[in-house]
Design an enzyme around this catalytic site. Structure first.
Site, short mmCIF file in Angstrom:
data_model
loop_
_atom_site.label_atom_id
_atom_site.label_comp_id
_atom_site.label_asym_id
_atom_site.label_seq_id
_atom_site.Cartn_x
_atom_site.Cartn_y
_atom_site.Cartn_z
N THR A 108 -3.71 1.98 -2.50
CA THR A 108 -3.60 0.46 -2.40
C THR A 108 -3.83 -0.53 -3.70
OG1 THR A 108 -3.26 -1.48 -0.85
CG2 THR A 108 -5.32 -0.39 -0.95
N GLY A 162 -0.40 -3.51 5.58
CA GLY A 162 -1.55 -4.40 6.09
C GLY A 162 -1.77 -4.02 7.44
N SER A 175 -7.22 -1.95 6.65
CA SER A 175 -6.59 -1.08 7.78
C SER A 175 -6.00 0.37 7.62
CB SER A 175 -5.35 -2.17 8.32
OG SER A 175 -5.93 -3.44 8.71
N THR A 205 0.89 -1.09 0.13
CA THR A 205 0.06 0.05 0.08
C THR A 205 0.90 1.01 0.02
OG1 THR A 205 -1.73 -1.00 0.95
CG2 THR A 205 -1.62 1.16 1.43
N1 GLY Z 1 -5.19 -3.92 1.58
C1 GLY Z 1 -4.91 -3.30 2.55
C2 GLY Z 1 -5.52 -2.52 3.67
O1 GLY Z 1 -6.65 -1.89 2.74
O2 GLY Z 1 -5.67 -2.30 4.48
#
Ligand code: GLY
Length: 565
Positions: A393, A466, A446, A375
């Site tokens: 992301t 993440g 997250s 991300t």
């Molecule tokens: N793909 C990571 C998040 O959205 O937290």
């Protein structure tokens, strides 16, 4: 020039942050200046934002220019084929924009399970079946339409130039491709662009993406319709179908971003605005800061067992509550319920100071699911103090690994849904019923883009990594805003992490003294060393009016030979 691991990381990080400073007075290690601040994961993207600030653009213009530049030079996470969240403070107005991907119309709850109910390997991470409907093209444009000040085409131009004229392949990009070359080689479209002659483009070579430059030129003129309808959209659908995807032209055309109310909270003398659902980030930050303030955390001895124990238990609690979260339309709880002062009072009272709780005793759920680590976060403040925290992301590094010519990598964000209830996802994270797959639903995130302020001071932060995003982001903010560390020291400070399951305090190798480690184990904590991949980007305006920006030295992509800048 080779340097020691820690030294080269710090030097690499310095190359990632700059200030739009009329009198640029860079001081080691955080960058400082007087004209504003831009912090992103890549030098070219930071330069794009600075160019826009210098041209008279505001923080929104600059952050969009940087985000689009990342879609070119940082294809691991920068994107047109993904989504994200923006938290914005313009004057005294606070808004958040949710341009998170949504599940395609043909998606369903059990789409990643086989006939016996087992998860099909890679189905939710590799290839276009893993892709949610991208939100970035419409999201960035809408953000600009409401809050930008320069013409849209001026904001897109730096990215178009980078794609058309070419950019320098960094060691970081080269190694990111090399590390995943087997997966990237799965798709001929990807291999043609990123593994020419079977290998990543050489470090220092110039990479041009002429088809992407054409698309950006069309985006500059026609806005999102240039990507969500017509030939580019048709190409996205055709390439997706060719490899087993279910995206349709109707999915792309129907995507709508959502303006949402920010999560607002106060702690340790600062006010905060962060992202509400479908991200869990703002709720986790608000809960953790609220608990730590109630527990008198600021008075504890830094580095001692009590100090780490309370942070770990606060995170454990917040990640238990995360099981209730999802798309606002399917969530089992609201921020108002979870963050009610009486509830936080009770949770603080019940939080044991002398022993670790057992994660599985805190909620009745089977084994945990997981989330992906690539991300990218951007923090920008302009000279007027307007601020944007933007996290965007593709989910995993290079998302689904499928490159659509003239568009970029498609995300693999569907893995952020509960793809197999009760099992851990890419990040070892267990997710709940509220986050199951349904057409048009947004998957829980997250991401934690956050703005804090105290008088004229601003502190804009967030990260990638993440499930480690909210813990790393809160740790850096605690370091700078509560412990009073210099900005770069707060980013560099060794970290710990807890996410309920796995039931362990995860540590960087130098996070705990032997005595503290022993004391935490004696309280019942499992302590597990891990490689941290979370990276945090911060922009700050100090009470003096000066600006600072800092990037993160961590992760396999940040090391190696220092690139001369
Ligand atoms: N793909 C990571 C998040 O959205 O937290």
């Amino acid at each position: 020039m080779k340097t020691s691991s820690r030294g080269r990381c710090c030097r690499a990080a310095i190359a990632l942050v700059f200030l739009a400073a009329a009198a640029h007075a860079a001081s080691f290690p955080a960058a400082r200046g007087a004209g504003g601040a831009v912090a992103t994961a890549e030098v070219d993207a930071t330069a794009a934002g600075l160019e826009i600030l210098r041209a008279g653009g505001n923080a929104v213009d600059a952050v969009i220019a940087s985000a689009l530049a990342l879609a070119v030079v940082h294809p691991q996470a920068g994107n047109l084929g993904g989504g994200g969240f923006a938290v914005v403070r313009m004057g005294n107005e606070l808004v958040t924009l949710d341009f998170r991907e949504v599940a395609p119309a043909a998606a369903g709850r059990d789409m990643y399970l086989d006939a016996s109910g087992e998860r099909r390997p890679d189905a939710s991470t590799l290839g276009p079946l893993a892709a949610g409907v991208p939100g970035t093209p419409t999201g960035l444009h809408l953000l600009h339409a409401r809050l930008g000040s320069l013409p849209w085409r001026d904001v897109v131009e730096p990215a178009r130039t980078l794609a058309g004229d070419g950019f320098r392949v960094t060691r970081r990009l080269h190694e990111s491709i090399d590390n995943r070359s087997d997966l990237l080689a799965t798709f001929p479209e990807t291999a043609k662009v990123w593994l020419p002659n079977g290998a990543p483009p050489p470090i220092g070579s110039t990479k041009r993406l002429p088809l992407l430059a054409d698309t950006l030129a069309a985006y500059a003129v026609d806005g999102p319709a240039a990507l969500t309808r017509g030939p580019v959209a048709e190409r996205v659908v055709a390439v997706s179908r060719r490899h087993g995807g279910i995206l349709t032209a109707e999915d792309l055309a129907a995507y709508r971003p959502e303006w949402r109310r920010p999560i607002r909270f106060e702690a340790f003398g600062w006010r905060f605005a962060s992202m509400d659902q479908p991200s869990s980030g703002g709720i986790i930050l608000a809960q953790v800061f609220g608990l730590l303030e109630r527990l008198g955390w600021a008075e504890l001895e830094p580095g001692g067992a009590d100090w780490f124990h309370l942070v770990a238990e606060a995170w454990r609690q917040a990640f238990v509550d995360r099981l209730l979260l999802g798309d606002p339309s399917s969530s089992d709880a609201s921020a108002a319920e979870l963050l009610a002062p009486a509830r936080l009072d009770r949770l603080a009272r019940e939080l044991p100071r002398d022993r670790a709780r057992e994660s599985r005793s805190m909620v009745a759920l089977g084994a945990p699911p997981a989330e992906s680590a690539e991300t990218t976060h951007l923090s920008v403040i302009d000279r007027d103090g307007n601020a944007v925290a933007l996290t965007t992301t593709l989910n995993g590094s290079f998302g689904s690994k499928l490159w659509v010519p003239g568009f970029g990598f498609l995300n693999n964000e569907m893995d952020d849904f509960t793809t197999a209830p009760g099992r851990p996802n890419l990040y070892g994270l267990v997710q709940g019923e509220a986050n199951t797959i349904a057409p048009g639903r947004r998957m829980l995130s997250s991401m934690s883009p956050t703005i804090a302020w105290r008088g004229d001071e601003r502190f804009v932060f967030g990260g990638q990594g993440g499930s480690k995003i909210p813990t790393a982001s809160s740790w850096v903010a605690l370091g700078a805003l509560v412990d009073g560390l210099p900005l770069q020291a707060a980013v560099d400070r060794p970290r710990i992490h807890h996410q309920w399951l796995p039931d362990a305090i995860q540590t960087e190798s130098d996070s705990l003294s032997p005595e503290t480690r022993a004391a935490l184990v004696a309280r019942g904590h499992a302590v597990v060393p891990v490689d941290f991949t979370a990276k945090v980007c911060v922009a700050r305006r100090l009470a003096s009016g000066l600006f600072e920006a800092a990037g993160d030295p961590r992760g396999p992509d940040a090391g190696g030979v220092v690139d001369p800048q």
